[in-house]
Design a protein around this motif. Structure first.
Motif, mmCIF file in Angstrom:
data_model
loop_
_atom_site.group_PDB
_atom_site.id
_atom_site.type_symbol
_atom_site.label_atom_id
_atom_site.label_comp_id
_atom_site.label_asym_id
_atom_site.label_seq_id
_atom_site.Cartn_x
_atom_site.Cartn_y
_atom_site.Cartn_z
ATOM 1 N N GLN A 24 0.831 -1.196 0.000
ATOM 2 C CA GLN A 24 0.000 0.000 0.000
ATOM 3 C C GLN A 24 0.866 1.247 0.000
ATOM 4 N N PHE A 25 0.251 2.348 -0.381
ATOM 5 C CA PHE A 25 0.830 3.671 -0.211
ATOM 6 C C PHE A 25 -0.016 4.400 0.819
ATOM 7 N N LEU A 26 0.627 5.260 1.582
ATOM 8 C CA LEU A 26 -0.072 6.161 2.492
ATOM 9 C C LEU A 26 0.065 7.564 1.917
ATOM 10 N N HIS A 27 -1.070 8.255 1.787
ATOM 11 C CA HIS A 27 -1.080 9.604 1.227
ATOM 12 C C HIS A 27 -2.110 10.430 1.986
ATOM 13 N N ASP A 28 -1.679 11.513 2.574
ATOM 14 C CA ASP A 28 -2.576 12.406 3.316
ATOM 15 C C ASP A 28 -3.433 11.658 4.342
ATOM 16 N N GLY A 29 -2.829 10.727 5.056
ATOM 17 C CA GLY A 29 -3.536 10.012 6.114
ATOM 18 C C GLY A 29 -4.426 8.881 5.646
ATOM 19 N N THR A 30 -4.438 8.608 4.357
ATOM 20 C CA THR A 30 -5.260 7.524 3.819
ATOM 21 C C THR A 30 -4.347 6.498 3.173
ATOM 22 N N ASP A 31 -4.597 5.227 3.479
ATOM 23 C CA ASP A 31 -3.817 4.174 2.834
ATOM 24 C C ASP A 31 -4.647 3.564 1.715
ATOM 25 N N PHE A 32 -3.968 3.224 0.619
ATOM 26 C CA PHE A 32 -4.671 2.606 -0.493
ATOM 27 C C PHE A 32 -3.802 1.541 -1.133
ATOM 28 N N ILE A 33 -4.470 0.536 -1.640
ATOM 29 C CA ILE A 33 -3.816 -0.626 -2.233
ATOM 30 C C ILE A 33 -3.147 -0.229 -3.542
ATOM 31 N N ILE A 34 -1.953 -0.757 -3.759
ATOM 32 C CA ILE A 34 -1.231 -0.444 -4.992
ATOM 33 C C ILE A 34 -0.963 -1.689 -5.828
ATOM 34 N N GLY A 35 -1.535 -2.778 -5.456
ATOM 35 C CA GLY A 35 -1.366 -4.011 -6.215
ATOM 36 C C GLY A 35 -2.205 -5.108 -5.594
ATOM 37 N N LYS A 36 -2.247 -6.243 -6.257
ATOM 38 C CA LYS A 36 -3.026 -7.353 -5.728
ATOM 39 C C LYS A 36 -2.367 -7.901 -4.470
ATOM 40 N N PRO A 37 -3.177 -8.224 -3.460
ATOM 41 C CA PRO A 37 -2.601 -8.810 -2.251
ATOM 42 C C PRO A 37 -2.099 -10.230 -2.515
ATOM 43 N N LEU A 38 -1.118 -10.623 -1.746
ATOM 44 C CA LEU A 38 -0.614 -11.994 -1.798
ATOM 45 C C LEU A 38 -1.272 -12.749 -0.651
ATOM 46 N N ILE A 39 -1.806 -13.931 -0.940
ATOM 47 C CA ILE A 39 -2.587 -14.664 0.052
ATOM 48 C C ILE A 39 -2.013 -16.058 0.258
ATOM 49 N N VAL A 40 -1.902 -16.454 1.527
ATOM 50 C CA VAL A 40 -1.545 -17.824 1.891
ATOM 51 C C VAL A 40 -2.731 -18.384 2.665
ATOM 52 N N LYS A 41 -3.357 -19.417 2.119
ATOM 53 C CA LYS A 41 -4.502 -20.050 2.780
ATOM 54 C C LYS A 41 -4.032 -20.759 4.049
ATOM 55 N N HIS A 42 -4.926 -20.850 5.035
ATOM 56 C CA HIS A 42 -4.594 -21.496 6.304
ATOM 57 C C HIS A 42 -4.486 -23.016 6.199
ATOM 58 N N LYS A 43 -4.963 -23.576 5.120
ATOM 59 C CA LYS A 43 -4.961 -25.034 5.042
ATOM 60 C C LYS A 43 -4.126 -25.516 3.865
ATOM 61 N N GLY A 44 -3.754 -26.771 3.920
ATOM 62 C CA GLY A 44 -2.977 -27.363 2.840
ATOM 63 C C GLY A 44 -1.485 -27.284 3.099
ATOM 64 N N LYS A 45 -0.711 -27.873 2.179
ATOM 65 C CA LYS A 45 0.738 -27.949 2.382
ATOM 66 C C LYS A 45 1.443 -26.605 2.199
ATOM 67 N N ASN A 46 0.773 -25.624 1.573
ATOM 68 C CA ASN A 46 1.383 -24.304 1.389
ATOM 69 C C ASN A 46 1.194 -23.386 2.591
ATOM 70 N N ALA A 47 0.435 -23.820 3.574
ATOM 71 C CA ALA A 47 0.136 -22.977 4.734
ATOM 72 C C ALA A 47 1.268 -23.059 5.755
ATOM 73 N N THR A 48 2.388 -22.466 5.413
ATOM 74 C CA THR A 48 3.541 -22.485 6.313
ATOM 75 C C THR A 48 4.021 -21.061 6.558
ATOM 76 N N MET A 49 4.733 -20.881 7.647
ATOM 77 C CA MET A 49 5.317 -19.569 7.932
ATOM 78 C C MET A 49 6.341 -19.201 6.860
ATOM 79 N N ASP A 50 7.026 -20.199 6.309
ATOM 80 C CA ASP A 50 7.984 -19.916 5.237
ATOM 81 C C ASP A 50 7.278 -19.309 4.022
ATOM 82 N N LYS A 51 6.100 -19.823 3.701
ATOM 83 C CA LYS A 51 5.342 -19.289 2.565
ATOM 84 C C LYS A 51 4.884 -17.858 2.861
ATOM 85 N N ILE A 52 4.485 -17.602 4.085
ATOM 86 C CA ILE A 52 4.077 -16.247 4.473
ATOM 87 C C ILE A 52 5.272 -15.300 4.379
#
Length: 180
Positions: A24-52
Motif C-alpha cells: 500500500q501507499f499512504l497519502h494524506d492520512g489515507t492508505d490505499f492498495i497499490i497491487g493485488k494482495p498476496l494470500i496464503v490459505k490457512h490449510k494445505g501444504k502451502n500454509a507455512t510460515m515460510d510461505k508467508i
C-alpha cells in the motif's frame, strides 16, 4: 506525489481463511492498495510460515513495480477529467455517493488546468476512502472499498477519457457535469 510505502498483513479464519499481505501507499492520512494482495490459505501444504515470509518478501518487488507503474501513469494525459473520473468510478464499482463527494475535490484540483493525468485521477479516486470513514462505514466495508479502488490500476484510463459521462447523473441532485 508525497507517499509512504506500507505493507498490511491481515488474517482471517472465515471467508478468506488465510493471511493476506497487501502493498500500500499512504497519502494524506489515507492508505490505499497499490497491487493485488498476496494470500496464503490457512490449510494445505502451502500454509507455512515460510510461505508467508516468502510472500512478505515478494511485496518489496510489488512495491517497486507499483512505483514504476505510477510513474507511467503520470505520462497518461486525461483531457476530460470530470467525465473520466465518473466513467472510471462507475466501471470499477465505486458507490456513487462516495464518488460524487470525491469528485467535488477533484474538480477543484483540476479546475484551472488544461490537462490532468491518470495518476492524479487515481489519487482522486482514493479520496472515496476518506469519505467512507466520514460516512462511518465499517472496517470491512472500507477494506472492500480499497480493493474496489485498486481495480483502477488494471484499467486503461484512456478508454474512459471521453467527453460523455456514462453514469446517469441526476439533475435534481446537482450532479450534472459537462466536459470543457
Amino acid at each position: 506525489l508525497n507517499v509512504t510505502t506500507a505493507i498490511t498483513v491481515a488474517t482471517s479464519n472465515i471467508g478468506l481463511s488465510g493471511v493476506r499481505i497487501s502493498p500500500q501507499f499512504l497519502h494524506d492520512g489515507t492508505d490505499f492498495i497499490i497491487g493485488k494482495p498476496l494470500i496464503v490459505k490457512h490449510k494445505g501444504k502451502n500454509a507455512t510460515m515460510d510461505k508467508i515470509r516468502e510472500n512478505a518478501n515478494m511485496t518489496y518487488s510489488l512495491i517497486n513495480k507499483s512505483i514504476v507503474s505510477f510513474s507511467k501513469m503520470q505520462e497518461i494525459p486525461i483531457q476530460y477529467p470530470v467525465p473520466c473520473f465518473c466513467n472510471v468510478a462507475k466501471r470499477i464499482g465505486i458507490p456513487k455517493k462516495l464518488a460524487m463527494a470525491a469528485l467535488e475535490d477533484y474538480k477543484m484540483e483540476v479546475e484551472n488546468k488544461l490537462l490532468s493525468n491518470a495518476l492524479e485521477l487515481y489519487i482522486a479516486l482514493t479520496e472515496v476512502l476518506s469519505y467512507a470513514k466520514y460516512e462511518k462505514m465499517s472496517d470491512h466495508e472500507i477494506d472492500d472499498l480499497k480493493e474496489t479502488v485498486g481495480r483502477a490500476l488494471s484499467i486503461n484510463f484512456s478508454d474512459y477519457d471521453i467527453p460523455e459521462i456514462e453514469w446517469h447523473m441526476k439533475k435534481d441532485k446537482g450532479y450534472v457535469f459537462h466536459a470543457a
